[in-house]
Scaffold this motif. Structure first.
Motif, mmCIF file in Angstrom:
data_model
loop_
_atom_site.group_PDB
_atom_site.id
_atom_site.type_symbol
_atom_site.label_atom_id
_atom_site.label_comp_id
_atom_site.label_asym_id
_atom_site.label_seq_id
_atom_site.Cartn_x
_atom_site.Cartn_y
_atom_site.Cartn_z
ATOM 1 N N PRO A 194 -76.050 58.682 -29.701
ATOM 2 C CA PRO A 194 -75.321 59.935 -29.946
ATOM 3 C C PRO A 194 -76.122 61.208 -29.636
ATOM 4 O O PRO A 194 -75.543 62.266 -29.448
ATOM 5 N N VAL A 195 -77.440 61.119 -29.617
ATOM 6 C CA VAL A 195 -78.266 62.316 -29.406
ATOM 7 C C VAL A 195 -78.996 62.303 -28.064
ATOM 8 O O VAL A 195 -79.741 63.226 -27.747
ATOM 9 N N LEU A 196 -78.765 61.268 -27.293
ATOM 10 C CA LEU A 196 -79.545 61.062 -26.073
ATOM 11 C C LEU A 196 -79.393 62.195 -25.063
ATOM 12 O O LEU A 196 -80.386 62.664 -24.499
ATOM 13 N N ASP A 197 -78.172 62.659 -24.830
ATOM 14 C CA ASP A 197 -77.975 63.731 -23.846
ATOM 15 C C ASP A 197 -78.753 64.987 -24.221
ATOM 16 O O ASP A 197 -79.420 65.592 -23.368
ATOM 17 N N ASP A 198 -78.674 65.398 -25.480
ATOM 18 C CA ASP A 198 -79.421 66.587 -25.920
ATOM 19 C C ASP A 198 -80.924 66.375 -25.778
ATOM 20 O O ASP A 198 -81.651 67.258 -25.309
ATOM 21 N N ALA A 199 -81.396 65.205 -26.183
ATOM 22 C CA ALA A 199 -82.831 64.923 -26.130
ATOM 23 C C ALA A 199 -83.346 64.921 -24.697
ATOM 24 O O ALA A 199 -84.376 65.538 -24.394
ATOM 25 N N LEU A 200 -82.636 64.245 -23.810
ATOM 26 C CA LEU A 200 -83.078 64.181 -22.414
ATOM 27 C C LEU A 200 -83.021 65.558 -21.757
ATOM 28 O O LEU A 200 -83.912 65.929 -20.984
ATOM 29 N N GLY A 201 -82.000 66.323 -22.081
ATOM 30 C CA GLY A 201 -81.899 67.683 -21.560
ATOM 31 C C GLY A 201 -83.042 68.557 -22.050
ATOM 32 O O GLY A 201 -83.586 69.374 -21.297
ATOM 33 N N ALA A 202 -83.431 68.388 -23.309
ATOM 34 C CA ALA A 202 -84.532 69.164 -23.877
ATOM 35 C C ALA A 202 -85.847 68.825 -23.187
ATOM 36 O O ALA A 202 -86.642 69.717 -22.871
ATOM 37 N N ILE A 203 -86.082 67.544 -22.939
ATOM 38 C CA ILE A 203 -87.315 67.140 -22.256
ATOM 39 C C ILE A 203 -87.385 67.764 -20.875
ATOM 40 O O ILE A 203 -88.413 68.330 -20.484
ATOM 41 N N THR A 204 -86.302 67.697 -20.139
ATOM 42 C CA THR A 204 -86.266 68.269 -18.789
ATOM 43 C C THR A 204 -86.511 69.776 -18.828
ATOM 44 O O THR A 204 -87.283 70.312 -18.019
ATOM 45 N N ALA A 205 -85.898 70.463 -19.770
ATOM 46 C CA ALA A 205 -86.095 71.913 -19.889
ATOM 47 C C ALA A 205 -87.546 72.248 -20.211
ATOM 48 O O ALA A 205 -88.139 73.147 -19.593
ATOM 49 N N LEU A 206 -88.131 71.527 -21.143
ATOM 50 C CA LEU A 206 -89.524 71.777 -21.511
ATOM 51 C C LEU A 206 -90.464 71.496 -20.340
ATOM 52 O O LEU A 206 -91.447 72.221 -20.142
ATOM 53 N N GLU A 207 -90.163 70.454 -19.577
ATOM 54 C CA GLU A 207 -90.981 70.169 -18.392
ATOM 55 C C GLU A 207 -90.953 71.328 -17.397
ATOM 56 O O GLU A 207 -91.929 71.570 -16.687
ATOM 57 N N LYS A 208 -89.846 72.034 -17.360
ATOM 58 C CA LYS A 208 -89.708 73.190 -16.464
ATOM 59 C C LYS A 208 -90.307 74.461 -17.072
ATOM 60 O O LYS A 208 -90.254 75.523 -16.461
ATOM 61 N N GLY A 209 -90.818 74.345 -18.306
ATOM 62 C CA GLY A 209 -91.397 75.499 -18.969
ATOM 63 C C GLY A 209 -90.391 76.352 -19.707
ATOM 64 O O GLY A 209 -90.700 77.472 -20.126
ATOM 65 N N GLU A 210 -89.184 75.848 -19.882
ATOM 66 C CA GLU A 210 -88.121 76.604 -20.553
ATOM 67 C C GLU A 210 -88.111 76.305 -22.051
ATOM 68 O O GLU A 210 -88.442 75.206 -22.472
ATOM 69 N N ASP A 211 -87.715 77.299 -22.829
ATOM 70 C CA ASP A 211 -87.523 77.092 -24.268
ATOM 71 C C ASP A 211 -86.219 76.330 -24.489
ATOM 72 O O ASP A 211 -85.290 76.420 -23.683
ATOM 73 N N VAL A 212 -86.161 75.609 -25.598
ATOM 74 C CA VAL A 212 -84.966 74.835 -25.939
ATOM 75 C C VAL A 212 -84.401 75.354 -27.255
ATOM 76 O O VAL A 212 -85.108 75.419 -28.266
ATOM 77 N N ASP A 213 -83.138 75.733 -27.230
ATOM 78 C CA ASP A 213 -82.439 76.177 -28.441
ATOM 79 C C ASP A 213 -81.936 74.931 -29.166
ATOM 80 O O ASP A 213 -81.097 74.193 -28.644
ATOM 81 N N ILE A 214 -82.446 74.707 -30.361
ATOM 82 C CA ILE A 214 -82.099 73.480 -31.103
ATOM 83 C C ILE A 214 -81.064 73.733 -32.198
ATOM 84 O O ILE A 214 -80.777 72.830 -32.983
ATOM 85 N N GLU A 215 -80.492 74.909 -32.242
ATOM 86 C CA GLU A 215 -79.570 75.267 -33.321
ATOM 87 C C GLU A 215 -78.442 74.257 -33.481
ATOM 88 O O GLU A 215 -78.078 73.881 -34.596
ATOM 89 N N ASN A 216 -77.875 73.793 -32.381
ATOM 90 C CA ASN A 216 -76.753 72.855 -32.456
ATOM 91 C C ASN A 216 -77.167 71.396 -32.288
ATOM 92 O O ASN A 216 -76.313 70.527 -32.135
ATOM 93 N N PHE A 217 -78.458 71.132 -32.322
ATOM 94 C CA PHE A 217 -78.942 69.762 -32.191
ATOM 95 C C PHE A 217 -78.702 68.990 -33.486
ATOM 96 O O PHE A 217 -78.660 69.564 -34.582
ATOM 97 N N HIS A 218 -78.593 67.692 -33.347
ATOM 98 C CA HIS A 218 -78.529 66.790 -34.489
ATOM 99 C C HIS A 218 -79.832 66.957 -35.291
ATOM 100 O O HIS A 218 -80.894 67.139 -34.716
#
Length: 194
Positions: free
Chosen positions: A61-85
């Protein structure tokens, strides 16, 4: 080292992520007799995190958010976790995102390759967090062979391969670290002590 121990060099041992930390430390020190990496990742953290998250069906259930966050962080981007599980909020907490960004860009095998000291790679065959392939990748980078210990998990204790039973061993203080681990470490130190 010489002032306190009478020895001219030290051995550095790192478990899990600590393997990368001691490799990085050994790159800039001249008094290292050897490095000992135990259950240490042998590929970049992003790849390891993806593998770990995908390997547990409970993460679906959380895989899409988690994988998206990893990719964003790898690019040096901040991740907004407000709506995360809630299960992901600790993993991607904004306070640790700068640390994750810096770590995600590092390949542990490349760091180890640049260490000018003998290396011991110890890996449990039943480790669900770091696969045996990582130990082999590290060993190749160091020009050595990995010591693969049958039947032990990430916390170096005898454990089955079944996920829940394996994880239960993590919280079992009465179980000892497998003696094969200490034997491998002691043998390496004796062989490389000055």
């Amino acid at each position: 080292a010489a002032e306190t121990s009478g020895q001219s060099c030290v051995f550095l041992l790192g478990h899990s992520e600590g393997g990368l930390m001691i490799s990085a430390a050994a790159k800039v020190q001249t008094n290292v007799c050897g490095v000992i990496l135990v259950a240490a990742p042998g590929k970049p953290l992003g790849d390891l995190m993806r593998d770990q998250l995908k390997s547990n069906p409970a993460n679906a259930p959380v895989l899409d958010d988690a994988l998206g966050a990893i990719t964003a962080l790898e690019k040096g981007e901040d991740v907004d976790i407000e709506n995360f599980h809630p299960a992901l909020k600790g993993l991607f907490n904004p306070a640790i995102q700068p640390y994750l960004k810096s770590l995600l860009s590092v390949d542990p095998a490349d760091v180890l390759k640049s260490v000018n000291a003998p290396a011991l790679i110890v890996q449990g065959e039943n480790d669900l967090q770091v696969p045996v392939e990582d130990a082999k990748r590290l060993a190749k980078a160091a020009g050595t062979e990995a010591v693969i210990i049958p039947g032990i998990n990430h916390v170096l204790k005898t454990a089955p391969t079944e996920r829940m039973a394996n994880m239960m061993v993590y919280n079992s203080p009465t179980l000892d670290i497998d003696p094969a681990v200490t034997k491998a470490v002691a043998s390496f130190i004796k062989s490389n002590a000055e």
